[in-house]
Design an enzyme around this catalytic site. Structure first.
Site, PDB file in Angstrom:
ATOM      1  N   ASP A 141      48.913 -44.715 -28.616  1.00 56.84           N
ATOM      2  CA  ASP A 141      49.053 -44.108 -29.938  1.00 56.84           C
ATOM      3  C   ASP A 141      47.908 -43.123 -30.186  1.00 56.84           C
ATOM      4  O   ASP A 141      48.127 -42.011 -30.666  1.00 56.84           O
ATOM      5  CB  ASP A 141      49.096 -45.189 -31.016  1.00 56.84           C
ATOM      6  CG  ASP A 141      49.284 -44.611 -32.403  1.00 56.84           C
ATOM      7  OD1 ASP A 141      50.316 -43.938 -32.635  1.00 56.84           O
ATOM      8  OD2 ASP A 141      48.398 -44.811 -33.253  1.00 56.84           O
ATOM      9  N   ASP A 168      53.670 -44.069 -25.726  1.00 57.40           N
ATOM     10  CA  ASP A 168      53.886 -43.881 -27.159  1.00 57.40           C
ATOM     11  C   ASP A 168      54.034 -42.403 -27.453  1.00 57.40           C
ATOM     12  O   ASP A 168      53.540 -41.555 -26.717  1.00 57.40           O
ATOM     13  CB  ASP A 168      52.728 -44.464 -27.974  1.00 57.40           C
ATOM     14  CG  ASP A 168      53.108 -44.746 -29.424  1.00 57.40           C
ATOM     15  OD1 ASP A 168      54.322 -44.744 -29.750  1.00 57.40           O
ATOM     16  OD2 ASP A 168      52.208 -44.969 -30.246  1.00 57.40           O
ATOM     17  N   GLY A 169      54.737 -42.134 -28.547  1.00 59.09           N
ATOM     18  CA  GLY A 169      54.903 -40.778 -29.042  1.00 59.09           C
ATOM     19  C   GLY A 169      54.529 -40.741 -30.505  1.00 59.09           C
ATOM     20  O   GLY A 169      54.584 -41.760 -31.196  1.00 59.09           O
ATOM     21  N   GLU A 222      58.603 -39.961 -27.767  1.00 59.10           N
ATOM     22  CA  GLU A 222      58.714 -41.291 -27.148  1.00 59.10           C
ATOM     23  C   GLU A 222      59.370 -41.180 -25.774  1.00 59.10           C
ATOM     24  O   GLU A 222      58.901 -41.769 -24.793  1.00 59.10           O
ATOM     25  CB  GLU A 222      59.520 -42.236 -28.030  1.00 59.10           C
ATOM     26  CG  GLU A 222      58.892 -42.566 -29.369  1.00 59.10           C
ATOM     27  CD  GLU A 222      57.773 -43.590 -29.320  1.00 59.10           C
ATOM     28  OE1 GLU A 222      57.419 -44.077 -28.221  1.00 59.10           O
ATOM     29  OE2 GLU A 222      57.244 -43.916 -30.398  1.00 59.10           O
ATOM     30  N   HIS A 241      51.527 -50.546 -33.626  1.00 55.24           N
ATOM     31  CA  HIS A 241      50.425 -50.637 -34.588  1.00 55.24           C
ATOM     32  C   HIS A 241      50.038 -52.092 -34.848  1.00 55.24           C
ATOM     33  O   HIS A 241      49.861 -52.515 -35.988  1.00 55.24           O
ATOM     34  CB  HIS A 241      50.787 -49.913 -35.887  1.00 55.24           C
ATOM     35  CG  HIS A 241      51.285 -48.522 -35.652  1.00 55.24           C
ATOM     36  ND1 HIS A 241      50.451 -47.487 -35.304  1.00 55.24           N
ATOM     37  CD2 HIS A 241      52.540 -48.015 -35.655  1.00 55.24           C
ATOM     38  CE1 HIS A 241      51.173 -46.391 -35.125  1.00 55.24           C
ATOM     39  NE2 HIS A 241      52.434 -46.690 -35.321  1.00 55.24           N
ATOM     40  N   ASP A 279      56.826 -49.120 -27.943  1.00 54.52           N
ATOM     41  CA  ASP A 279      57.108 -49.635 -29.290  1.00 54.52           C
ATOM     42  C   ASP A 279      58.346 -48.946 -29.876  1.00 54.52           C
ATOM     43  O   ASP A 279      58.699 -49.168 -31.018  1.00 54.52           O
ATOM     44  CB  ASP A 279      55.897 -49.490 -30.210  1.00 54.52           C
ATOM     45  CG  ASP A 279      55.463 -48.053 -30.441  1.00 54.52           C
ATOM     46  OD1 ASP A 279      56.188 -47.114 -30.048  1.00 54.52           O
ATOM     47  OD2 ASP A 279      54.381 -47.852 -31.022  1.00 54.52           O
TER      48      ASP A 279
END
Length: 144
Positions: free
Chosen positions: A134, A9-10, A47, A124, A69
């Site tokens: 995250d 994740d970024g 990302e 999320h 994501d």
């Protein structure tokens, strides 16, 4: 080939702005978390960097399931956008330079060393390891 599961994740505080990335790599019962950040970046760059750095951590060719994501990242590989980008000299379908070309090129070099399946996950939500990435990404955002 070793089988490795990766979650990435970024995150960005402002877009552009300071950003961070996080990744969790799992092989068997071993788990490794990696992170990093940049003072001036975009969410998409973070990302891509998360995926790139995770793949760089693999010491030999592996069979990888990379969970993200980021539709930007997953769709590029699932829909093979990069094939046309390379054929057209890194120009997109609107005849504009591909954004983040530098990272895409590095990422492609790493992906081609392995057998990588990109898995799009809902951000999320209740995906525990995506939520952990995250957290790692947000914690890695440079302060001040």
């Amino acid at each position: 080939m070793k089988e490795v599961t990766i979650y990435t994740d970024g995150a960005c505080s402002g877009n552009p702005g300071p950003g961070g990335w996080g990744a969790v790599l799992i092989h068997g019962d071993r788990r490794k978390e990696i992170t990093g950040g940049s003072r001036q970046t975009t969410n998409n760059r973070m990302e891509l960097t998360a995926a790139l750095e995770a793949l760089r951590n693999l010491k030999q060719p592996c069979r990888v399931k990379l969970h993200t994501d980021s539709a930007y990242l997953a769709n590029c590989f699932k829909q093979k956008w990069y094939v046309n980008w390379e054929r057209r000299g890194w120009v997109n379908s609107r005849n504009e330079p591909v954004e983040n070309k530098d990272l895409w090129q590095e990422l492609l070099r790493e992906v081609r060393k392995h057998e990588v399946e990109f898995v799009k996950v809902k951000g999320h939500s209740d995906v525990e390891l995506n939520n952990r990435c995250d957290e790692l990404a947000r914690e890695a955002i440079p302060k001040g």
